[in-house]
Design an enzyme around this catalytic site. Structure first.
Site: not given
Ligand SMILES: [Zn+2]
Ligand SMILES: [Zn+2]
Length: 650
Positions: A340, A369, A387, A389, A391, A475, A521
Site C-alpha cells: 500500500c 513478514r 499478494q 493486491d 488499491h 470491511k 485494499h
Molecule cells: Zn493494501
C-alpha cells in the site's frame, strides 16, 4: 416474585420469573430442546445455562449445530482435559486453554521437566473418559482478585497469576470441576455427561503468550463430540485431509519446494508450480483489466521513513525483518511488509481531478513478514509471499459501485475454481466505542451503508459483525469452505481512511476544493502461496483443465508408436494444449496408473488402430475410457472445455 421479559431471536417476547436460567427457558419451550441446548447468549454474551437471569434481556439458545454451542462444548472439554492432566501429573501448571475452530487446546508445563508423548495422550484420554462419565458439574464462583491471587500463588502457577494480574477486581470467576479449579470467564456445559467421544490429537510447542523470549509450553490439542459417530466422521475427514495436504501433493506433483539453506518459510516455485501460478495470475490480470485496473510494479524494499509514515513500522518493525543499512550514514531500507505505501506514493505522483477517479492500481506484489519458525506451515504460513493486491482510490460516493465490482471479480474467481460454498462477513465498527476508530462519523456511515447495499444488491447473504472493523475502516470478507468443510478466509475488501490521511492524498473536487479520496485494499486470492495451498487441498491436486500444469499425456502402447505420439504432441501444441509423452519402456497399464497419480486431466493411448485411423483413445483422469476421437475433435473438445470452465453467466 417479580417478572422479567425475555426476547427471542424471532422477536417474540415471553415473561418468566426473575432468576430463571437458560436451561429452564429451554425446558419451558420443549424437553427435546432442553436435552440439546448447550449454552445461551444473553444480550450477546454467552452464559452458562445455570446462571440466573435477573433483568429484561434478549436471548439466543445454542445447540451443537451453532458455532457458540460447539465453543461451549469444546471450552468445557478443555477443562476436563486439564482435570485429567492434573490427576495424572500433580504439580502441572496451566497457561490458557481455549476452544478453537476444530476442538480445543491447553498450554501446559509439566512438573520436573517431564515430557508428554503421544503414548501419554492415550492415558489422558482414558482419564478424561472416566471423569466425564462421573457427570461432574461445572460450578461457577465469583471471586475477589486477592482470593484468586492467593489460590494460584499457593498452587505455584505463575501463568495463571500473570493472567489474574491483568484482570479487574470484581470481574473474576473460578470454575470448579471435580477437584480441579480454573480461572475462567465461562461459559460451560452444565456437566460432563454430554461429552461422549474424546480424542487428543497432537502436541506442539507454544511460547507463553506467543512471545519467543518467554518460556515454551506444551500445547495439547484435542477434540470431543456428543456422539461417537461424529468423532468417527471427524477422524475420517482428518485422514482425507492428510491425503490432500498441500505439502504432500506439492511434492508429488513437483510444484514447489523449500530449502533450509535458502531459508525457512521461503517457498521455491518449481517449473510446474510456476506454470500454475502464472496461469492464475494471468487469469486474474485479464479480469482486472476488464474492470478498469491498471497494473503497476514496485520494488521489494522501501525506506524506513516510508513505513513510519504508513504506520506499518509500528506493526511489523520490531517483530519482523530488521532494516538494512547502506553505505550512507543513517540511511535505512526495509523489506516491504505491504504494498500500500508504494501505491500511495504512486497516486501522489500527479494531481487528480474528481473526474478521473477511481484510480485502481493492481500489482502482484511480493511482501516479507517475519513469522516465528513454529508458526511456519507449508505455503499457508510463509515469510515471503505475493499478494494479488490492488488499491482503489475513489470518491466517497463511488464506494458502493467499487464494492459491487470487487464482489463481481471475487465471485467470478470462485466460480472458475469451483468454490461453491462460501460465507460472507461484513465487519462494522462498534457504535458505542467510536473513539477507537479514525475518520468522521459521516464517512463511516457512508461506507458501512455502501458495503451493506452492495452485498444486498448482489443478492448475497452476509453475516454482520459489529465491532469487528479495523480501526481505519469497515470491511467485507469472503470465507470459503473446501470439500472437507474446512473454512478458509479468502478475499478481503477493506475500506481505509487512515493511509489517505497519513500520506496526505487528495483530489480536486467539482467545487474546486481539495478532498481526501477513500482507499480500498482488496486481494481476492489473498496471497498466491496461500491460495495455491487452499486450491490443492480443495481439489486434491486435480486442478481444473485450464489450470493444470500438464493437461494431456500421450501414452504410446509400444516404442513402435513413438513417432505417431510425437505427431499428436505437435498437433496439440499448435492448439496451446500443454502436452507430454510418456516414452518410458513400461507396460501400458503401469504407464496409465503412474500418470493417473500425477493427476493429469487427460491420457491419450496411441497404438496400431490409432495410427491407422489418425485418432487417439481418450481416458479421463479418474473416469476411465472415453472412446476414440480424431485429433482435431479432441483439441477442440479440450478448448471448449477450458472456455466453459472460465465462463460465468449469472
Ligand atoms: Zn493494501
Ligand atoms: Zn472455562
Amino acid at each position: 416474585m417479580s417478572i422479567i421479559k425475555i426476547k427471542f431471536p424471532d422477536n417474540s417476547v415471553k415473561e418468566y420469573e426473575k432468576g430463571i436460567t437458560g436451561y429452564d427457558i429451554a425446558e419451558s419451550i420443549s424437553p427435546a430442546l432442553a436435552r440439546e441446548v448447550l449454552s445461551i447468549s444473553v444480550n450477546g454474551e454467552i452464559w452458562d445455562l445455570t446462571r440466573p437471569i435477573v433483568s429484561d434481556v434478549s436471548v439466543k439458545l445454542h445447540k451443537w449445530e451453532d458455532e457458540e454451542g460447539k465453543h461451549t462444548f469444546w471450552h468445557s472439554s478443555a477443562h476436563l482435559m486439564a482435570e485429567a492432566l492434573e490427576k495424572l501429573y500433580p504439580g502441572i501448571k496451566f497457561g490458557i486453554g481455549p476452544p478453537i475452530e476444530q476442538g480445543f487446546y491447553y498450554d501446559v508445563e509439566l512438573p520436573g521437566n517431564q515430557i508428554l508423548t503421544d503414548a501419554d495422550l492415550v492415558k489422558v484420554e482414558e482419564k478424561m473418559k472416566e471423569l466425564a462419565s462421573n457427570k461432574e458439574v461445572y460450578q461457577r464462583k465469583e471471586i475477589s482478585k486477592k482470593e484468586a491471587l492467593d489460590f494460584f500463588g499457593q498452587k505455584g502457577d505463575e501463568y495463571k497469576l500473570e493472567l489474574i494480574d491483568e484482570l479487574e477486581d470484581g470481574s473474576i470467576s473460578f470454575y470448579q470441576l471435580g477437584e480441579f479449579t480454573d480461572l475462567c470467564r465461562g461459559p460451560h456445559l452444565h456437566d460432563t455427561s454430554k461429552i461422549k467421544a474424546i480424542k487428543l490429537l497432537s502436541l506442539a510447542g507454544a511460547y507463553w503468550r506467543g512471545d519467543i523470549r518467554r518460556k515454551q509450553l506444551t500445547r495439547v490439542y484435542g477434540i470431543t463430540f456428543p456422539k461417537q459417530k461424529m468423532l468417527d466422521d471427524f477422524l475420517e475427514m482428518l485422514e482425507q485431509a492428510k491425503e490432500r495436504d498441500h505439502r504432500k501433493i506439492g511434492k508429488e506433483l513437483e510444484l514447489f519446494t523449500f530449502s533450509q539453506k535458502v531459508g525457512a518459510g521461503l517457498p521455491l516455485w518449481l517449473p510446474k508450480g510456476t506454470l500454475l501460478r502464472d496461469k492464475l495470475e494471468s487469469f486474474l490480470k485479464e479480469v482486472q483489466v476488464r474492470y478498469g485496473y491498471e497494473p503497476v510494479l514496485s520494488p521489494h524494499i522501501g525506506t524506513k521513513e516510508l513505513y513510519l509514515t504508513s504506520g506499518h513500522y509500528d506493526k511489523y518493525g520490531k517483530d519482523s525483518f530488521q532494516p538494512m543499512k547502506t553505505p550512507v550514514e543513517g540511511e535505512e531500507f526495509m523489506l516491504k511488509p505491504m504494498n500500500c505505501p508504494h501505491h500511495c506514493e504512486m497516486y501522489k505522483s500527479k494531481p487528480h481531478s474528481y473526474k478521473e477517479l477511481p484510480v485502481r492500481y493492481a500489482e502482484f506484489g511480493t511482501v516479507y513478514r517475519y513469522e516465528q519458525s513454529g508458526e511456519l506451515h507449508g505455503l499457508t504460513r510463509v515469510r515471503g509471499f505475493t499478494q494479488d493486491d490492488a488499491h482503489i482510490f475513489c470518491r466517497p460516493d463511488q464506494l458502493k459501485d467499487e464494492f459491487i465490482k470487487v464482489i463481481d471479480i471475487i465471485l467470478y474467481i470462485f466460480n472458475a475454481l469451483d468454490f461453491n460454498d462460501y460465507i460472507i462477513q461484513i465487519s462494522l465498527r462498534d457504535p458505542n466505542d467510536k473513539e477507537k476508530y479514525i475518520g468522521s462519523d459521516e464517512n463511516w456511515e457512508k461506507s458501512e451503508k455502501a458495503i451493506i447495499e452492495a452485498t444486498r444488491e448482489k443478492g448475497l447473504d452476509a453475516i454482520t459483525e459489529i465491532g469487528e472493523a479495523a480501526f481505519y475502516g469497515p470491511k467485507l470478507d469472503f470465507i470459503v469452505k473446501d470439500v472437507l468443510g474446512r473454512k478458509w478466509q479468502l478475499g478481503t475488501i477493506q475500506v481505509d481512511y487512515n493511509l489517505p490521511e497519513r500520506f496526505e492524498l487528495e483530489y480536486i473536487g467539482a467545487d474546486n476544493q481539495k478532498h481526501q479520496p477513500v482507499m480500498i485494499h482488496r486481494a481476492p486470492f489473498g496471497s498466491m502461496e496461500r491460495f495455491v495451498a487452499i486450491l490443492i487441498e480443495h481439489t486434491g491436486g486435480k486442478f481444473p483443465l485450464w489450470l493444470a500444469p500438464d493437461q494431456v499425456v500421450i501414452i504410446p502402447v509400444s516404442e513402435k508408436f513413438n513417432d505417431y505420439a510425437e505427431k499428436v504432441l505437435n498437433f496439440l501444441n499448435n492448439y496451446d494444449i500443454r502436452t507430454l509423452i510418456d516414452l518410458r519402456n513400461e507396460k501400458v497399464g503401469k504407464k496409465i496408473r503412474d500418470n493417473e497419480l500425477k493427476k493429469i486431466p487427460f491420457l491419450l493411448i496411441v497404438g496400431e488402430k490409432e495410427v491407422e485411423l489418425e485418432t487417439v483413445s481418450v481416458r479421463k483422469q479418474g473416469e476411465g475410457d472415453q472412446g476414440s476421437m480424431s485429433l482435431k475433435k479432441f483439441a477442440e473438445f479440450l478448448k471448449n472445455r477450458e472456455k466453459e470452465e472460465l465462463s460465468f453467466n449469472e
